[in-house]
Motif scaffolding. Structure first.
Motif, PDB file in Angstrom:
ATOM      1  N   VAL A  35       0.839  -1.203   0.000  1.00  0.00           N
ATOM      2  CA  VAL A  35       0.000   0.000   0.000  1.00  0.00           C
ATOM      3  C   VAL A  35       0.870   1.247   0.000  1.00  0.00           C
ATOM      4  O   VAL A  35       0.599   2.210  -0.725  1.00  0.00           O
ATOM      5  CB  VAL A  35      -0.963  -0.003   1.219  1.00  0.00           C
ATOM      6  CG1 VAL A  35      -1.673   1.333   1.370  1.00  0.00           C
ATOM      7  CG2 VAL A  35      -1.970  -1.130   1.095  1.00  0.00           C
ATOM      8  N   PHE A  36       1.934   1.238   0.792  1.00  0.00           N
ATOM      9  CA  PHE A  36       2.840   2.380   0.877  1.00  0.00           C
ATOM     10  C   PHE A  36       3.458   2.676  -0.493  1.00  0.00           C
ATOM     11  O   PHE A  36       3.493   3.819  -0.932  1.00  0.00           O
ATOM     12  CB  PHE A  36       3.927   2.102   1.923  1.00  0.00           C
ATOM     13  CG  PHE A  36       4.821   3.263   2.210  1.00  0.00           C
ATOM     14  CD1 PHE A  36       4.432   4.252   3.100  1.00  0.00           C
ATOM     15  CD2 PHE A  36       6.056   3.371   1.600  1.00  0.00           C
ATOM     16  CE1 PHE A  36       5.261   5.336   3.380  1.00  0.00           C
ATOM     17  CE2 PHE A  36       6.897   4.450   1.870  1.00  0.00           C
ATOM     18  CZ  PHE A  36       6.488   5.432   2.757  1.00  0.00           C
ATOM     19  N   ILE A  43       1.758   9.504   2.890  1.00  0.00           N
ATOM     20  CA  ILE A  43       1.186   8.998   4.138  1.00  0.00           C
ATOM     21  C   ILE A  43      -0.316   9.283   4.235  1.00  0.00           C
ATOM     22  O   ILE A  43      -1.078   8.453   4.724  1.00  0.00           O
ATOM     23  CB  ILE A  43       1.971   9.538   5.361  1.00  0.00           C
ATOM     24  CG1 ILE A  43       3.355   8.886   5.367  1.00  0.00           C
ATOM     25  CG2 ILE A  43       1.227   9.261   6.663  1.00  0.00           C
ATOM     26  CD1 ILE A  43       4.247   9.266   6.504  1.00  0.00           C
ATOM     27  N   LYS A  44      -0.747  10.435   3.752  1.00  0.00           N
ATOM     28  CA  LYS A  44      -2.187  10.746   3.767  1.00  0.00           C
ATOM     29  C   LYS A  44      -2.972   9.703   2.965  1.00  0.00           C
ATOM     30  O   LYS A  44      -4.047   9.277   3.359  1.00  0.00           O
ATOM     31  CB  LYS A  44      -2.449  12.150   3.200  1.00  0.00           C
ATOM     32  CG  LYS A  44      -2.033  13.259   4.119  1.00  0.00           C
ATOM     33  CD  LYS A  44      -2.991  13.345   5.263  1.00  0.00           C
ATOM     34  CE  LYS A  44      -2.630  14.523   6.144  1.00  0.00           C
ATOM     35  NZ  LYS A  44      -3.318  14.466   7.416  1.00  0.00           N
ATOM     36  N   SER A  51      -7.532   3.154   6.312  1.00  0.00           N
ATOM     37  CA  SER A  51      -8.428   3.674   7.368  1.00  0.00           C
ATOM     38  C   SER A  51      -7.744   3.647   8.727  1.00  0.00           C
ATOM     39  O   SER A  51      -8.301   3.161   9.718  1.00  0.00           O
ATOM     40  CB  SER A  51      -9.738   2.886   7.416  1.00  0.00           C
ATOM     41  OG  SER A  51     -10.419   2.996   6.202  1.00  0.00           O
ATOM     42  N   ILE A  52      -6.518   4.173   8.764  1.00  0.00           N
ATOM     43  CA  ILE A  52      -5.771   4.254  10.003  1.00  0.00           C
ATOM     44  C   ILE A  52      -5.238   5.672  10.171  1.00  0.00           C
ATOM     45  O   ILE A  52      -5.191   6.438   9.215  1.00  0.00           O
ATOM     46  CB  ILE A  52      -4.614   3.227  10.066  1.00  0.00           C
ATOM     47  CG1 ILE A  52      -3.650   3.410   8.885  1.00  0.00           C
ATOM     48  CG2 ILE A  52      -5.154   1.806  10.117  1.00  0.00           C
ATOM     49  CD1 ILE A  52      -2.443   2.478   8.916  1.00  0.00           C
ATOM     50  N   THR A  56      -0.463   5.649  13.446  1.00  0.00           N
ATOM     51  CA  THR A  56      -0.463   4.226  13.136  1.00  0.00           C
ATOM     52  C   THR A  56       0.346   3.951  11.870  1.00  0.00           C
ATOM     53  O   THR A  56       1.111   2.988  11.805  1.00  0.00           O
ATOM     54  CB  THR A  56      -1.899   3.692  12.995  1.00  0.00           C
ATOM     55  OG1 THR A  56      -2.607   3.961  14.206  1.00  0.00           O
ATOM     56  CG2 THR A  56      -1.908   2.199  12.730  1.00  0.00           C
ATOM     57  N   VAL A  57       0.196   4.817  10.861  1.00  0.00           N
ATOM     58  CA  VAL A  57       0.999   4.670   9.643  1.00  0.00           C
ATOM     59  C   VAL A  57       2.480   4.750  10.002  1.00  0.00           C
ATOM     60  O   VAL A  57       3.285   3.919   9.575  1.00  0.00           O
ATOM     61  CB  VAL A  57       0.640   5.740   8.587  1.00  0.00           C
ATOM     62  CG1 VAL A  57       1.618   5.690   7.412  1.00  0.00           C
ATOM     63  CG2 VAL A  57      -0.785   5.562   8.093  1.00  0.00           C
ATOM     64  N   ARG A  58       2.839   5.751  10.788  1.00  0.00           N
ATOM     65  CA  ARG A  58       4.252   5.916  11.176  1.00  0.00           C
ATOM     66  C   ARG A  58       4.754   4.722  11.981  1.00  0.00           C
ATOM     67  O   ARG A  58       5.870   4.242  11.768  1.00  0.00           O
ATOM     68  CB  ARG A  58       4.427   7.209  11.984  1.00  0.00           C
ATOM     69  CG  ARG A  58       4.291   8.490  11.193  1.00  0.00           C
ATOM     70  CD  ARG A  58       5.364   8.607  10.118  1.00  0.00           C
ATOM     71  NE  ARG A  58       6.692   8.359  10.653  1.00  0.00           N
ATOM     72  CZ  ARG A  58       7.585   9.277  10.958  1.00  0.00           C
ATOM     73  NH1 ARG A  58       7.320  10.542  10.752  1.00  0.00           N
ATOM     74  NH2 ARG A  58       8.748   8.950  11.462  1.00  0.00           N
TER      75      ARG A  58
END
Length: 112
Positions: A35-36, A43-44, A51-52, A56-58
Protein backbone atom coordinates in the motif's frame (compact mmCIF):
# COMPACT_ATOMS: atom_id res chain seq x y z
CA UNK A 1 24.54 -23.69 4.47
CA UNK A 2 21.14 -22.07 4.86
CA UNK A 3 18.03 -23.82 6.08
CA UNK A 4 14.50 -22.43 5.74
CA UNK A 5 11.45 -24.03 7.31
CA UNK A 6 7.77 -23.21 6.77
CA UNK A 7 5.75 -23.72 9.95
CA UNK A 8 2.49 -23.77 7.99
CA UNK A 9 3.19 -26.60 5.53
CA UNK A 10 6.18 -28.17 7.34
CA UNK A 11 8.41 -27.81 4.26
CA UNK A 12 12.14 -27.39 4.72
CA UNK A 13 14.60 -26.04 2.16
CA UNK A 14 18.29 -26.47 2.67
CA UNK A 15 21.12 -25.20 0.51
CA UNK A 16 23.45 -22.34 -0.26
CA UNK A 17 21.29 -19.35 -1.06
CA UNK A 18 20.49 -15.94 0.30
CA UNK A 19 17.15 -14.40 1.11
CA UNK A 20 16.29 -10.75 0.72
CA UNK A 21 15.59 -8.39 3.59
CA UNK A 22 11.94 -8.50 2.58
CA UNK A 23 11.76 -12.19 3.51
CA UNK A 24 11.99 -11.02 7.14
CA UNK A 25 8.65 -9.18 6.92
CA UNK A 26 5.38 -10.59 8.20
CA UNK A 27 2.44 -10.87 5.79
CA UNK A 28 0.89 -7.80 7.44
CA UNK A 29 4.09 -5.81 6.96
CA UNK A 30 4.28 -6.88 3.31
CA UNK A 31 0.68 -5.72 2.78
CA UNK A 32 1.58 -2.37 4.35
CA UNK A 33 4.63 -2.04 2.10
CA UNK A 34 2.47 -2.75 -0.96
CA UNK A 35 0.00 0.00 0.00
CA UNK A 36 2.84 2.38 0.88
CA UNK A 37 4.51 1.82 -2.49
CA UNK A 38 1.23 2.04 -4.40
CA UNK A 39 0.65 5.38 -2.67
CA UNK A 40 4.21 6.43 -3.60
CA UNK A 41 4.96 7.06 0.07
CA UNK A 42 2.11 9.54 0.50
CA UNK A 43 1.19 9.00 4.14
CA UNK A 44 -2.19 10.75 3.77
CA UNK A 45 -3.08 8.29 0.99
CA UNK A 46 -1.95 5.34 3.13
CA UNK A 47 -4.12 6.66 5.98
CA UNK A 48 -7.12 6.81 3.64
CA UNK A 49 -6.58 3.43 2.02
CA UNK A 50 -6.02 1.54 5.27
CA UNK A 51 -8.43 3.67 7.37
CA UNK A 52 -5.77 4.25 10.00
CA UNK A 53 -4.38 7.35 11.69
CA UNK A 54 -1.11 9.11 10.98
CA UNK A 55 0.58 7.75 14.14
CA UNK A 56 -0.46 4.23 13.14
CA UNK A 57 1.00 4.67 9.64
CA UNK A 58 4.25 5.92 11.18
CA UNK A 59 4.33 3.07 13.71
CA UNK A 60 3.81 0.48 10.96
CA UNK A 61 6.45 2.12 8.79
CA UNK A 62 8.90 2.10 11.71
CA UNK A 63 8.11 -1.58 12.29
CA UNK A 64 8.88 -2.37 8.65
CA UNK A 65 12.10 -0.35 8.74
CA UNK A 66 13.25 -2.11 11.90
CA UNK A 67 12.42 -5.53 10.42
CA UNK A 68 14.50 -4.63 7.34
CA UNK A 69 17.44 -3.83 9.61
CA UNK A 70 17.35 -0.06 9.42
CA UNK A 71 17.78 2.10 12.48
CA UNK A 72 14.56 3.74 13.65
CA UNK A 73 14.52 7.00 15.59
CA UNK A 74 13.06 5.61 18.82
CA UNK A 75 12.31 9.03 20.30
CA UNK A 76 9.94 9.80 17.40
CA UNK A 77 8.37 6.35 17.66
CA UNK A 78 7.92 6.75 21.41
CA UNK A 79 6.28 10.15 20.93
CA UNK A 80 3.89 8.71 18.35
CA UNK A 81 3.05 5.86 20.72
CA UNK A 82 2.38 8.38 23.51
CA UNK A 83 0.01 10.30 21.21
CA UNK A 84 -1.74 7.09 20.22
CA UNK A 85 -2.21 6.09 23.87
CA UNK A 86 -3.63 9.54 24.66
CA UNK A 87 -6.11 9.21 21.78
CA UNK A 88 -7.20 5.79 23.05
CA UNK A 89 -7.74 7.16 26.54
CA UNK A 90 -9.73 10.11 25.16
CA UNK A 91 -11.97 7.76 23.16
CA UNK A 92 -12.59 5.54 26.16
CA UNK A 93 -13.34 8.57 28.33
CA UNK A 94 -15.85 9.82 25.74
CA UNK A 95 -17.45 6.37 25.67
CA UNK A 96 -17.63 6.32 29.46
CA UNK A 97 -19.32 9.75 29.46
CA UNK A 98 -21.86 8.54 26.88
CA UNK A 99 -20.67 10.99 24.21
CA UNK A 100 -20.14 8.20 21.66
CA UNK A 101 -21.56 4.71 21.18
CA UNK A 102 -19.60 1.51 21.64
CA UNK A 103 -19.66 0.98 17.87
CA UNK A 104 -18.23 4.45 17.28
CA UNK A 105 -15.52 3.81 19.86
CA UNK A 106 -14.58 0.47 18.28
CA UNK A 107 -14.40 2.04 14.81
CA UNK A 108 -12.27 4.90 16.10
CA UNK A 109 -9.95 2.57 18.02
CA UNK A 110 -9.43 0.43 14.91
CA UNK A 111 -8.37 3.51 12.97
CA UNK A 112 -5.61 4.38 15.45
Amino acid sequence: MTRLHCRHCDTTLEGRFETTRFARLTPEQLDFVAVFLKSRGNIKEVERELSISYPTVRARLDSVLAALGFQVDRSAAEEENRIKQARRKELLDRLNRGEITAEEAVAALKSL
